[in-house]
Design an enzyme around this catalytic site. Structure first.
Site, short mmCIF file in Angstrom:
data_model
loop_
_atom_site.label_atom_id
_atom_site.label_comp_id
_atom_site.label_asym_id
_atom_site.label_seq_id
_atom_site.Cartn_x
_atom_site.Cartn_y
_atom_site.Cartn_z
N PRO A 81 0.82 -1.21 0.00
CA PRO A 81 0.00 0.00 0.00
C PRO A 81 0.86 1.27 0.00
O PRO A 81 1.82 1.37 0.75
CB PRO A 81 -0.79 -0.10 1.31
CG PRO A 81 -0.78 -1.54 1.65
CD PRO A 81 0.51 -2.08 1.12
N CYS A 82 0.51 2.20 -0.86
CA CYS A 82 1.29 3.43 -0.96
C CYS A 82 0.54 4.64 -0.41
O CYS A 82 1.08 5.74 -0.40
CB CYS A 82 1.68 3.68 -2.41
SG CYS A 82 0.26 3.88 -3.51
N GLN A 83 -0.69 4.47 0.06
CA GLN A 83 -1.47 5.61 0.50
C GLN A 83 -0.76 6.41 1.59
O GLN A 83 -0.84 7.63 1.62
CB GLN A 83 -2.85 5.18 1.02
CG GLN A 83 -3.73 4.59 -0.03
CD GLN A 83 -3.62 3.07 -0.08
OE1 GLN A 83 -2.58 2.50 0.22
NE2 GLN A 83 -4.69 2.41 -0.49
N GLY A 84 -0.07 5.72 2.50
CA GLY A 84 0.60 6.41 3.59
C GLY A 84 1.75 7.28 3.13
O GLY A 84 2.15 8.22 3.81
N PHE A 85 2.31 6.98 1.96
CA PHE A 85 3.42 7.75 1.43
C PHE A 85 2.96 8.90 0.53
O PHE A 85 3.73 9.78 0.20
CB PHE A 85 4.37 6.85 0.63
CG PHE A 85 5.03 5.80 1.46
CD1 PHE A 85 6.03 6.14 2.36
CD2 PHE A 85 4.65 4.48 1.35
CE1 PHE A 85 6.65 5.16 3.13
CE2 PHE A 85 5.26 3.50 2.12
CZ PHE A 85 6.27 3.84 3.01
#
Length: 107
Positions: A81-85
């Site tokens: 998951p890349c949402q946090g970045f």
């Protein structure tokens, strides 16, 4: 020769689609989000991919190994998951916010 692959953090199946187009046999996929898993099933039910709709840390590696039988796993593909970045997760674009998904690629 057919190459075997497993798709981690599978989402709706974009990586799986590309793997099939490249000639891979996708044996299994893992996706925790229920809505994404439903879309994955709709996109791949005819292909015989075993979908684990659960936290990737809870998937039994021996169960996955049984799917392969005596065949080797050639590719373990994962798009954590890349949402946090994403800059969309930053408050006023000054600093990052704590997001536990950022640790998934380290687990």
């Amino acid at each position: 020769m057919v190459y075997n692959a497993i798709d981690l953090f599978a989402g709706c199946g974009g990586m799986t689609e590309g793997l099939f187009a490249a000639g891979y046999r996708v044996v299994a996929a893992v996706e925790i989000d229920h809505n994404a898993a439903q879309a994955y099933r709709a996109n791949n039910e005819q292909r015989g991919v075993v979908l684990y709709e659960e936290d990737i840390r809870q998937v039994d590696p021996n169960a996955v190994k049984q799917l392969l039988g005596d065949e080797p796993l050639h590719l373990l593909a994962g798009c954590p998951p890349c949402q946090g970045f994403s800059t969309m997760r930053r408050k006023n674009k000054r600093g990052s916010k704590r997001d536990s998904r950022n640790l998934m690629s380290l687990s």
